[in-house]
Write an enzyme that holds these catalytic residues in place. Sequence first.
Site, PDB file in Angstrom:
ATOM      1  N   ASP A  81      14.528  -1.681   0.462  1.00 37.32           N
ATOM      2  CA  ASP A  81      15.424  -1.863   1.611  1.00 37.32           C
ATOM      3  C   ASP A  81      16.356  -3.044   1.290  1.00 37.32           C
ATOM      4  O   ASP A  81      17.366  -2.866   0.611  1.00 37.32           O
ATOM      5  CB  ASP A  81      14.562  -2.096   2.853  1.00 37.32           C
ATOM      6  CG  ASP A  81      15.355  -2.126   4.145  1.00 37.32           C
ATOM      7  OD1 ASP A  81      16.544  -1.797   4.121  1.00 37.32           O
ATOM      8  OD2 ASP A  81      14.781  -2.484   5.202  1.00 37.32           O
ATOM      9  N   ARG A 135       1.066   7.083   7.546  1.00 40.18           N
ATOM     10  CA  ARG A 135       0.961   7.014   6.084  1.00 40.18           C
ATOM     11  C   ARG A 135       0.484   8.317   5.455  1.00 40.18           C
ATOM     12  O   ARG A 135       0.906   8.677   4.367  1.00 40.18           O
ATOM     13  CB  ARG A 135      -0.043   5.931   5.669  1.00 40.18           C
ATOM     14  CG  ARG A 135       0.545   4.547   5.564  1.00 40.18           C
ATOM     15  CD  ARG A 135      -0.406   3.668   4.750  1.00 40.18           C
ATOM     16  NE  ARG A 135      -0.302   2.272   5.114  1.00 40.18           N
ATOM     17  CZ  ARG A 135       0.645   1.444   4.679  1.00 40.18           C
ATOM     18  NH1 ARG A 135       1.580   1.900   3.876  1.00 40.18           N
ATOM     19  NH2 ARG A 135       0.658   0.186   5.038  1.00 40.18           N
ATOM     20  N   LYS A 170      17.005   2.773  -0.304  1.00 38.39           N
ATOM     21  CA  LYS A 170      17.707   2.746   0.995  1.00 38.39           C
ATOM     22  C   LYS A 170      18.774   1.657   0.912  1.00 38.39           C
ATOM     23  O   LYS A 170      18.464   0.478   0.839  1.00 38.39           O
ATOM     24  CB  LYS A 170      16.694   2.459   2.104  1.00 38.39           C
ATOM     25  CG  LYS A 170      17.320   2.478   3.482  1.00 38.39           C
ATOM     26  CD  LYS A 170      16.281   2.595   4.572  1.00 38.39           C
ATOM     27  CE  LYS A 170      15.512   1.330   4.842  1.00 38.39           C
ATOM     28  NZ  LYS A 170      14.615   1.454   5.994  1.00 38.39           N
ATOM     29  N   LYS A 211       0.811  -1.203   0.000  1.00 38.52           N
ATOM     30  CA  LYS A 211       0.000   0.000   0.000  1.00 38.52           C
ATOM     31  C   LYS A 211       0.853   1.265   0.000  1.00 38.52           C
ATOM     32  O   LYS A 211       0.373   2.328  -0.326  1.00 38.52           O
ATOM     33  CB  LYS A 211      -0.869   0.048   1.271  1.00 38.52           C
ATOM     34  CG  LYS A 211      -1.896  -1.026   1.362  1.00 38.52           C
ATOM     35  CD  LYS A 211      -2.939  -0.755   2.472  1.00 38.52           C
ATOM     36  CE  LYS A 211      -2.393  -1.047   3.834  1.00 38.52           C
ATOM     37  NZ  LYS A 211      -3.433  -1.107   4.896  1.00 38.52           N
ATOM     38  N   GLY A 212       2.109   1.122   0.400  1.00 38.42           N
ATOM     39  CA  GLY A 212       2.953   2.306   0.604  1.00 38.42           C
ATOM     40  C   GLY A 212       3.110   3.206  -0.607  1.00 38.42           C
ATOM     41  O   GLY A 212       3.428   4.388  -0.478  1.00 38.42           O
ATOM     42  N   VAL A 259      11.889   5.394   7.555  1.00 42.90           N
ATOM     43  CA  VAL A 259      11.180   6.603   7.139  1.00 42.90           C
ATOM     44  C   VAL A 259       9.670   6.369   7.040  1.00 42.90           C
ATOM     45  O   VAL A 259       9.232   5.260   6.727  1.00 42.90           O
ATOM     46  CB  VAL A 259      11.753   7.165   5.815  1.00 42.90           C
ATOM     47  CG1 VAL A 259      13.179   7.630   5.987  1.00 42.90           C
ATOM     48  CG2 VAL A 259      11.670   6.156   4.693  1.00 42.90           C
ATOM     49  N   ASP A 274       7.525   2.000  -3.148  1.00 45.17           N
ATOM     50  CA  ASP A 274       7.773   3.155  -2.281  1.00 45.17           C
ATOM     51  C   ASP A 274       9.239   3.211  -1.868  1.00 45.17           C
ATOM     52  O   ASP A 274       9.932   4.179  -2.122  1.00 45.17           O
ATOM     53  CB  ASP A 274       6.838   3.145  -1.053  1.00 45.17           C
ATOM     54  CG  ASP A 274       6.849   1.816  -0.298  1.00 45.17           C
ATOM     55  OD1 ASP A 274       7.558   0.874  -0.713  1.00 45.17           O
ATOM     56  OD2 ASP A 274       6.126   1.716   0.718  1.00 45.17           O
TER      57      ASP A 274
HETATM   58  P1  IMP Z   1      12.573  -5.061   1.346  1.00 44.74           P
HETATM   59  O1  IMP Z   1      11.992  -6.340   0.861  1.00 44.74           O
HETATM   60  O2  IMP Z   1      13.499  -5.278   2.514  1.00 44.74           O
HETATM   61  O3  IMP Z   1      13.257  -4.255   0.250  1.00 44.74           O
HETATM   62  O4  IMP Z   1      11.394  -4.225   1.965  1.00 44.74           O
HETATM   63  C1  IMP Z   1      10.606  -3.409   1.205  1.00 44.74           C
HETATM   64  C2  IMP Z   1       9.343  -3.016   1.910  1.00 44.74           C
HETATM   65  O5  IMP Z   1       9.559  -2.876   3.310  1.00 44.74           O
HETATM   66  C3  IMP Z   1       8.893  -1.652   1.418  1.00 44.74           C
HETATM   67  O6  IMP Z   1       8.066  -1.744   0.283  1.00 44.74           O
HETATM   68  C4  IMP Z   1       8.186  -1.117   2.645  1.00 44.74           C
HETATM   69  O7  IMP Z   1       6.863  -1.578   2.683  1.00 44.74           O
HETATM   70  C5  IMP Z   1       8.954  -1.710   3.810  1.00 44.74           C
HETATM   71  N1  IMP Z   1      10.002  -0.777   4.287  1.00 44.74           N
HETATM   72  C6  IMP Z   1      11.348  -0.904   4.203  1.00 44.74           C
HETATM   73  N2  IMP Z   1      11.977   0.143   4.761  1.00 44.74           N
HETATM   74  C7  IMP Z   1      11.001   0.966   5.198  1.00 44.74           C
HETATM   75  C8  IMP Z   1      11.008   2.253   5.826  1.00 44.74           C
HETATM   76  O8  IMP Z   1      12.059   2.875   6.116  1.00 44.74           O
HETATM   77  N3  IMP Z   1       9.793   2.791   6.114  1.00 44.74           N
HETATM   78  C9  IMP Z   1       8.625   2.173   5.819  1.00 44.74           C
HETATM   79  N4  IMP Z   1       8.563   0.988   5.205  1.00 44.74           N
HETATM   80  C10 IMP Z   1       9.741   0.380   4.900  1.00 44.74           C
END
Ligand code: IMP
Length: 181
Positions: free
Chosen positions: A99, A161, A127, A39-40, A149, A96
Amino acid sequence: MHRRILFSKEQIDKRVNELALEISRDYQGVEPVFVGLLKGVIFFFSDLLRAISIPARIDFIRAESYGNSMESSGNIRITKDVEVDLRSKHVIVVDDIVDTGLTLSHIVDVVRSRGAETIKVCALIDKMERRTSNINIDYWGFRIEKGFVVGYGLDYAEKFRCLPDIYVLEEKVNNDTVKGD
Ligand code: IMP
């Protein structure tokens, strides 16, 4: 938890418009399908798509990976799938924040398995510190090293949000507690 402003609404607007211009130039004569990762992505997606100047289609996908914690579990489950036929389409997956990159690389695999002809990735925030997948982010709005964030669609346990700016969450050091305990 204390929050400090990181990117203002004005900075976000400017960057989103620049991204839209870049994507519109690159996809001239093509009708790409933008797939937003719920949803982000909602506010970023709607601002970006309104600024895109070429014909485009939109759809959404939702993956669950975080629960209520600040770390990716690495277990990704599709909870809402795309509905448009992606065969032979030029797809731009819009996220969004990236990470570890695990969620996005899983989604890219899903989109590829549906027969997309080309796939590019667009993320508002890249990030970098915890990246474990080697996903290539073709279009990014902001790059940060680390930090959690919130705002402009991004949440912490479903909170924050709807804030129009982007904030970084920080632990508030309470001097009384430090001294007293
Ligand atoms: P990844 O699979 O570790 O890349 O995570 C990605 C998802 O984790 C993003 O689409 C967000 O929903 C959530 N996420 C990762 N870092 C943050 C943050 O700093 N703030 C909010 N949501 C985050």
